[in-house]
Write a protein that holds these residues in place. Sequence first.
Motif, PDB file in Angstrom:
ATOM      1  N   SER A 291      -2.650  -2.386  -3.916  1.00 21.13           N
ATOM      2  CA  SER A 291      -2.702  -1.817  -2.681  1.00 21.13           C
ATOM      3  C   SER A 291      -3.724  -2.286  -1.681  1.00 21.13           C
ATOM      4  CB  SER A 291      -2.554  -0.508  -2.603  1.00 21.13           C
ATOM      5  OG  SER A 291      -3.603   0.378  -3.015  1.00 21.13           O
ATOM      6  N   THR A 292      -4.725  -3.223  -2.351  1.00 19.69           N
ATOM      7  CA  THR A 292      -5.716  -3.531  -1.269  1.00 19.69           C
ATOM      8  C   THR A 292      -6.235  -4.974  -1.398  1.00 19.69           C
ATOM      9  OG1 THR A 292      -7.455  -3.159  -3.060  1.00 19.69           O
ATOM     10  CG2 THR A 292      -6.954  -1.288  -1.672  1.00 19.69           C
ATOM     11  N   TYR A 293      -6.774  -5.665  -0.679  1.00 25.14           N
ATOM     12  CA  TYR A 293      -7.101  -6.874  -0.564  1.00 25.14           C
ATOM     13  C   TYR A 293      -8.162  -7.179  -1.982  1.00 25.14           C
ATOM     14  CZ  TYR A 293      -9.804 -11.178   0.687  1.00 25.14           C
ATOM     15  OH  TYR A 293     -10.335 -12.431   0.748  1.00 25.14           O
TER      16      TYR A 293
ATOM     17  N   LEU B 274      -2.013  -3.732   5.283  1.00 23.98           N
ATOM     18  CA  LEU B 274      -2.498  -2.878   4.126  1.00 23.98           C
ATOM     19  C   LEU B 274      -3.507  -1.466   4.537  1.00 23.98           C
ATOM     20  CD1 LEU B 274      -3.586  -5.923   1.853  1.00 23.98           C
ATOM     21  CD2 LEU B 274      -1.578  -4.421   1.750  1.00 23.98           C
ATOM     22  N   ASN B 275      -3.551  -1.277   5.894  1.00 24.66           N
ATOM     23  CA  ASN B 275      -4.208   0.038   6.142  1.00 24.66           C
ATOM     24  C   ASN B 275      -5.624  -0.139   5.700  1.00 24.66           C
ATOM     25  OD1 ASN B 275      -2.301   1.346   7.488  1.00 24.66           O
ATOM     26  ND2 ASN B 275      -1.335   1.996   5.341  1.00 24.66           N
ATOM     27  N   GLU B 276      -6.428  -1.179   6.006  1.00 24.19           N
ATOM     28  CA  GLU B 276      -7.775  -1.551   5.574  1.00 24.19           C
ATOM     29  C   GLU B 276      -8.100  -2.559   6.318  1.00 24.19           C
ATOM     30  OE1 GLU B 276      -7.526  -4.180   1.708  1.00 24.19           O
ATOM     31  OE2 GLU B 276      -8.470  -2.373   1.446  1.00 24.19           O
ATOM     32  N   MET B 277      -9.473  -3.011   6.425  1.00 25.17           N
ATOM     33  CA  MET B 277     -10.116  -3.963   7.345  1.00 25.17           C
ATOM     34  C   MET B 277      -9.512  -5.337   7.038  1.00 25.17           C
ATOM     35  SD  MET B 277     -14.119  -3.053   7.619  1.00 25.17           S
ATOM     36  CE  MET B 277     -14.399  -4.489   8.618  1.00 25.17           C
ATOM     37  N   LYS B 278      -9.007  -5.706   5.901  1.00 28.60           N
ATOM     38  CA  LYS B 278      -8.524  -6.929   5.475  1.00 28.60           C
ATOM     39  C   LYS B 278      -6.966  -6.590   5.100  1.00 28.60           C
ATOM     40  CE  LYS B 278     -12.699  -9.359   3.854  1.00 28.60           C
ATOM     41  NZ  LYS B 278     -13.332 -10.416   2.947  1.00 28.60           N
ATOM     42  N   ASP B 279      -6.149  -7.466   6.007  1.00 25.41           N
ATOM     43  CA  ASP B 279      -4.641  -7.051   5.792  1.00 25.41           C
ATOM     44  C   ASP B 279      -4.246  -8.227   5.070  1.00 25.41           C
ATOM     45  OD1 ASP B 279      -4.669  -9.076   7.623  1.00 25.41           O
ATOM     46  OD2 ASP B 279      -3.804  -7.912   9.212  1.00 25.41           O
ATOM     47  N   GLY B 280      -2.821  -8.261   4.847  1.00 27.97           N
ATOM     48  CA  GLY B 280      -2.041  -9.137   4.142  1.00 27.97           C
ATOM     49  C   GLY B 280      -2.268 -10.575   4.611  1.00 27.97           C
ATOM     50  N   ILE B 281      -2.576 -10.868   5.890  1.00 24.99           N
ATOM     51  CA  ILE B 281      -2.759 -12.051   6.573  1.00 24.99           C
ATOM     52  C   ILE B 281      -4.139 -12.701   6.031  1.00 24.99           C
ATOM     53  CG2 ILE B 281      -2.823 -13.299   8.484  1.00 24.99           C
ATOM     54  CD1 ILE B 281      -0.743 -11.666   9.928  1.00 24.99           C
ATOM     55  N   ASP B 282      -5.252 -11.902   6.110  1.00 22.80           N
ATOM     56  CA  ASP B 282      -6.418 -12.004   5.496  1.00 22.80           C
ATOM     57  C   ASP B 282      -6.152 -12.744   4.178  1.00 22.80           C
ATOM     58  OD1 ASP B 282      -8.090 -11.242   7.733  1.00 22.80           O
ATOM     59  OD2 ASP B 282      -7.868  -9.525   7.460  1.00 22.80           O
ATOM     60  N   LEU B 283      -5.459 -11.985   3.281  1.00 21.75           N
ATOM     61  CA  LEU B 283      -5.291 -12.162   2.028  1.00 21.75           C
ATOM     62  C   LEU B 283      -4.469 -13.531   1.931  1.00 21.75           C
ATOM     63  CD1 LEU B 283      -5.356 -11.539  -1.298  1.00 21.75           C
ATOM     64  CD2 LEU B 283      -3.327 -10.147  -0.759  1.00 21.75           C
ATOM     65  N   ALA B 284      -3.552 -13.800   2.714  1.00 26.08           N
ATOM     66  CA  ALA B 284      -3.013 -15.023   2.668  1.00 26.08           C
ATOM     67  C   ALA B 284      -3.944 -16.374   2.910  1.00 26.08           C
ATOM     68  CB  ALA B 284      -1.831 -15.080   3.543  1.00 26.08           C
TER      69      ALA B 284
ATOM     70  N   ASP C  77       0.748  -1.185  -0.030  1.00 25.68           N
ATOM     71  CA  ASP C  77       0.078   0.018   0.089  1.00 25.68           C
ATOM     72  C   ASP C  77       0.849   1.395  -0.052  1.00 25.68           C
ATOM     73  OD1 ASP C  77       0.933  -0.263   2.677  1.00 25.68           O
ATOM     74  OD2 ASP C  77      -1.009   0.212   3.429  1.00 25.68           O
ATOM     75  N   GLU C  78       2.092   1.246   0.046  1.00 26.60           N
ATOM     76  CA  GLU C  78       2.879   2.328  -0.150  1.00 26.60           C
ATOM     77  C   GLU C  78       3.496   2.499  -1.563  1.00 26.60           C
ATOM     78  OE1 GLU C  78       5.572   3.397   3.076  1.00 26.60           O
ATOM     79  OE2 GLU C  78       4.983   1.853   4.207  1.00 26.60           O
ATOM     80  N   LEU C  79       3.036   3.278  -2.311  1.00 25.75           N
ATOM     81  CA  LEU C  79       3.305   3.245  -3.598  1.00 25.75           C
ATOM     82  C   LEU C  79       4.870   3.502  -4.018  1.00 25.75           C
ATOM     83  CD1 LEU C  79       2.246   3.369  -6.612  1.00 25.75           C
ATOM     84  CD2 LEU C  79       2.337   6.040  -6.418  1.00 25.75           C
TER      85      LEU C  79
END
Length: 246
Positions: free
Chosen positions: A38-40, A61-71, A14-16
């Motif tokens: 940058s988002t789920y 990822l600075n949102e409700m679903k982060d990288g672990i949720d994505l994983a 999420d950091e460009l």
Amino acid sequence: MSTDINVRIGIVEDELIIAEKIKRILIGMEYLVCEPVSTYDEAITMIEKEKPDMLLLDINLNEMKDGIDLAEEINQKYHLPFIFLTANSDNNTIRRAIKVKPNAYLVKPFDKNELFAAIEIAINNYSEIKNSGAITTSQTVKDFIFIKEGSRFIKLQFDEIVYVESRENYVIIHTKDNKNSIIRSTFSDFLGQLPADEFFRTHRGFAVQLKLVGNIEPTEVMANSFIIPVSNTYRESLYKALGIKE
């Protein structure tokens, strides 16, 4: 430093500025790179449309679903190797990350050598798990395998394989472009990685891609100008697979 150009990597960051830096490094190492997201939700779209071979995931990822949720979603549905990227190495984050079993873990800031090593380790770990049979889902159908040549991994499309040949503890993969590969594996183990409905055994030590079979003789078949032996043991079942009645 370079690796196989066929490996396609997706970046979820999420950091460009950081995402673009990683992209430049990967391109410099001759990887194919999907456009960073940058988002789920953007990551799911990227996975489905661009079909990366592996992913670099920022945990935060600075949102409700982060990288672990994505994983978790990747493990359940897409079954891709992934590396976690994070500036946060606290115990709670690490414990959450461990539960989704990343193939590698990088703490920011990292340099290109650390990134390269993590990618190679991730591909290697994932290949070993896949080859062991631990991944059995059919939800995502791949049309390639990774094979190891020296210290790097080569992405090989099934469509490029004409036939495979057993040589003691090795397998020779004969391809359309005659750039053959030799890997250390039992014949049965390697055949287990190929689509069973596309590759068929013609002999104790040979298997051919069925759709490439052309001329057929009692003791051999021709495929892409290659001549592959056919033994009595496998002839009847081969003819049946090809829809031939003697």
